[in-house]
Design an enzyme around this catalytic site. Structure first.
Site, PDB file in Angstrom:
ATOM      1  N   LYS A   1       1.064  -1.306  -0.037  1.00 36.42           N
ATOM      2  CA  LYS A   1       0.029   0.008   0.137  1.00 36.42           C
ATOM      3  C   LYS A   1       0.846   1.217  -0.107  1.00 36.42           C
ATOM      4  O   LYS A   1       1.641   1.597   0.604  1.00 36.42           O
ATOM      5  CB  LYS A   1      -1.039   0.028   1.259  1.00 36.42           C
ATOM      6  CG  LYS A   1      -1.901   1.126   1.234  1.00 36.42           C
ATOM      7  CD  LYS A   1      -3.137   1.247   2.956  1.00 36.42           C
ATOM      8  CE  LYS A   1      -3.574   2.569   2.583  1.00 36.42           C
ATOM      9  NZ  LYS A   1      -4.091   2.226   3.638  1.00 36.42           N
TER      10      LYS A   1
ATOM     11  N   ASP B   1     -13.158   1.716  12.640  1.00 34.31           N
ATOM     12  CA  ASP B   1     -13.591   1.816  11.093  1.00 34.31           C
ATOM     13  C   ASP B   1     -14.197   0.060  10.249  1.00 34.31           C
ATOM     14  O   ASP B   1     -13.593   0.104   9.241  1.00 34.31           O
ATOM     15  CB  ASP B   1     -12.348   2.007   9.959  1.00 34.31           C
ATOM     16  CG  ASP B   1     -12.910   2.626   8.543  1.00 34.31           C
ATOM     17  OD1 ASP B   1     -14.104   2.524   8.494  1.00 34.31           O
ATOM     18  OD2 ASP B   1     -11.884   2.883   8.223  1.00 34.31           O
TER      19      ASP B   1
ATOM     20  N   ASN C   1     -13.309  -2.970   5.174  1.00 31.06           N
ATOM     21  CA  ASN C   1     -12.190  -2.723   5.567  1.00 31.06           C
ATOM     22  C   ASN C   1     -11.351  -4.962   6.283  1.00 31.06           C
ATOM     23  O   ASN C   1     -11.126  -4.820   7.197  1.00 31.06           O
ATOM     24  CB  ASN C   1     -11.558  -2.084   6.694  1.00 31.06           C
ATOM     25  CG  ASN C   1     -11.753  -1.366   6.351  1.00 31.06           C
ATOM     26  OD1 ASN C   1     -11.279  -0.597   5.147  1.00 31.06           O
ATOM     27  ND2 ASN C   1     -12.382   0.489   7.023  1.00 31.06           N
TER      28      ASN C   1
END
Length: 430
Positions: free
Chosen positions: A13, A107, A112
């Protein structure tokens, strides 16, 4: 990407933009420290390393098959109850690992949640994670996606119960294949504990009980992770989940061993095939296999190279060839008895002047010709390459033989080559 160190595939990432300054750099490095705080757990995305390159931050994590959001969208319908129970068990275990370390995810949503290649569900993307032990962490806490956000977060209350509520909204979405609202009256109704019956009517009662405890409006009365894991429905689902994962691992190992055995058997088979076949042929007295035949000799090629649509003669129906005035050896086709002419091998392998072939399908133009028109034409179809003393000629038979020709031997001395025009003149004089 594939690592040069161990050859395994990993996910990398990269930050969207370069560091805008030292404060932005420290903020992005804070996410790296959060990943390090999580540690390793089967139901949490494994962090490998991080580095800076050209003012960009790179995070290397384990590679997964995809996210729960992608899987749900590809499925296009409510997920099967068995799969929903598996998701609940895995994510509850991952969330317990975070809460035991006083970490809040804040989150949790299908985007996710990642699915490994072995079918294990993992919590990931810890960018908004908050450390309850750190006072500064609570001050910098941010809300996640409003569709999954707990109502108390609007009041600035950050507790572990907020993660339980977000997990409940995630399970509701994938179990009912419903689109969660981002605001409005529907959003308020869900935060008051009113679940839409048109979506939840087909859910199992045990699962509805779990959802009711996770979506409790009051965070102080909301179910905790430990309480949920202690439910009999969750316990049964966990036992079944363990059996399923163990079976998958055993089957995958058996498959790998089977592939290895097949490879070894193929190597042994190909290694023993030739000697075994040799011994078998020798025991039965079968001669060994011969090499492929060599190419035919040029003479054989010359004799067999003519097409089946052509004849190696003028043909009786086409021409009648008179005897040559020069006494040159000639090979003729006729209806009489066969006789053998001596010839040189060179004549068979290499055609001489005038050699030709005639098509089997006669032209209409040839069939209308008069044979007498060629009676005085000299024949130059083949001139012998032998010396004049050993020339074999064919002369007309005046004895009335049925063959039409007789085979004579004669020595012809003083024969000198003349040009073609002179030969035609002599033929005309005769």
């Amino acid at each position: 990407v594939r690592s040069h160190e161990d050859g395994c595939l990993y996910a990398v990432k990269r930050s969207v933009s370069p560091f805008r300054g030292e404060s932005d750099r420290q903020r992005k490095l804070e996410e790296v420290r959060k990943h390090e705080r999580v540690g390793e757990h089967p139901n949490c995305l494994r962090f490998v390393r991080a580095w800076e390159e050209k003012r960009m931050l790179y995070l290397q994590t384990e590679l997964c098959m995809g996210s729960l959001q992608q899987h749900s969208e590809d499925f296009g319908a409510p997920l099967p109850p068995r799969q929903v129970w598996d998701i609940s068990c895995d994510l509850l275990r991952g969330l317990k690992h975070l809460h035991d370390r006083n970490l809040l995810h804040l989150d949790i949503k299908p985007a996710n949640v990642f699915i490994s290649f072995s079918g294990v569900y993992k919590l990931g993307d810890f960018g908004l994670m908050v450390e309850l032990d750190c006072a500064e962490g609570k001050e910098d806490a941010q809300e996640g996606d409003p569709r999954y956000m707990a109502p108390e977060l609007l009041d600035g209350v950050f507790t572990k119960a907020a993660d339980v509520f977000s997990l409940g909204m995630t399970l509701l979405e994938v179990a009912c294949n419903m689109e969660l609202p981002k605001g409005g009256e529907s959003w308020q109704q869900l935060r008051r504990g009113h679940l839409p019956t048109e979506f939840t009517s087909e859910l199992p009662p045990d699962f509805l009980k779990v959802l009711g405890g996770m979506l409790e409006p009051d965070y102080r009365c909301r179910a905790t992770v430990d309480w949920l894991l202690s439910l009999s429905a969750i316990s049964r689902a966990e036992r079944w989940r363990k059996v399923t994962l163990t079976t998958k691992k055993i089957l995958s190992k058996i498959f790998v061993v089977f592939q290895l055995l097949m490879w070894l058997m193929s190597v042994v088979f190909h290694g023993l095939k030739r000697p075994v076949m040799w011994l078998w042929r020798r025991g039965r007295g079968i001669p060994p296999l011969q090499s492929p035949p060599s190419s035919p000799s040029p003479n054989l090629l010359a004799e067999s190279s003519l097409s089946s649509d052509w004849e190696d003669s003028f043909g009786e129906d086409v021409f009648e060839v008179p005897p040559s005035p020069l006494g040159i050896t000639q090979r003729l086709a006729y209806d009489g008895p066969e006789f053998t002419l001596r010839h040189s091998p060179e004549l068979m392998s290499r055609p001489s002047l005038g050699s030709t072939s005639t098509p089997c399908n006669k032209s209409p133009d040839y069939s209308t010709r008069k044979r007498s028109a060629l009676t005085l034409t000299p024949n130059i179809s083949r001139i012998s390459q032998d010396s004049p003393r050993s020339v074999k000629s064919v002369t007309p038979d005046t004895s009335g033989s049925s063959s039409g020709f007789v085979d004579t031997e004669g020595l012809r001395s003083g024969f000198l080559p003349r040009n073609l025009l002179t030969m035609f003149d002599d033929a005309s004089d005769q």
